[in-house]
Design a protein around this motif. Structure first.
Motif, short mmCIF file in Angstrom:
data_model
loop_
_atom_site.label_atom_id
_atom_site.label_comp_id
_atom_site.label_asym_id
_atom_site.label_seq_id
_atom_site.Cartn_x
_atom_site.Cartn_y
_atom_site.Cartn_z
N ASP A 103 35.10 24.03 53.50
CA ASP A 103 34.37 24.62 54.63
C ASP A 103 35.32 25.18 55.69
O ASP A 103 35.22 24.87 56.87
CB ASP A 103 33.44 23.57 55.24
N GLU A 124 36.87 23.86 41.90
CA GLU A 124 36.03 24.88 42.54
C GLU A 124 35.14 24.22 43.60
O GLU A 124 34.97 24.76 44.70
CB GLU A 124 35.20 25.61 41.50
N GLN A 125 34.59 23.05 43.29
CA GLN A 125 33.77 22.32 44.26
C GLN A 125 34.61 21.87 45.45
O GLN A 125 34.17 21.94 46.59
CB GLN A 125 33.10 21.10 43.60
N TYR A 126 35.82 21.42 45.18
CA TYR A 126 36.74 21.02 46.24
C TYR A 126 36.94 22.15 47.24
O TYR A 126 36.84 21.95 48.46
CB TYR A 126 38.09 20.58 45.64
N PHE A 127 37.20 23.36 46.74
CA PHE A 127 37.42 24.49 47.64
C PHE A 127 36.15 24.88 48.39
O PHE A 127 36.21 25.25 49.57
CB PHE A 127 38.00 25.69 46.88
N ARG A 128 35.00 24.75 47.74
CA ARG A 128 33.74 25.02 48.45
C ARG A 128 33.53 24.00 49.57
O ARG A 128 33.08 24.34 50.66
CB ARG A 128 32.55 24.99 47.49
N ASP A 129 33.87 22.75 49.30
CA ASP A 129 33.66 21.67 50.27
C ASP A 129 34.63 21.73 51.46
O ASP A 129 34.38 21.08 52.48
CB ASP A 129 33.79 20.30 49.59
#
Length: 78
Positions: free
Chosen positions: A23, A16-21
């Motif tokens: 950008d 989930e953090q990967y997809f947020r990052d």
């Protein structure tokens, strides 16, 4: 929380953090990326737990010993 659940939750949060990052960037080859990120430390930890015993490490990982050695070579672990 069981260990399997904990590992799954950790991966879920990381993805989930990967997809947020990202950008707005388009991801590609996510499956291979995740396997590469997980496999090396997995092998390292299992080898540490088995005190470097490759036969035992292969058994714990559910791999053939030759497959483990190939992966170790690919990750510069031997």
């Amino acid at each position: 929380m069981q260990s399997n659940d904990h590992i799954a939750q950790t991966i879920r949060l990381a993805m989930e953090q990967y997809f947020r990052d990202l950008d707005g960037e388009t991801p590609s080859a996510i499956y291979d990326m995740v396997l590469a990120c997980v496999e090396k430390p997995l092998i390292e930890v299992v080898l540490t737990q088995t005190q470097g015993n490759q036969t035992r490490a292969a058994e714990l990982l559910g791999l053939n010993r030759n497959t483990l050695r190939k992966k170790m070579k690919n990750y510069d672990l031997i």
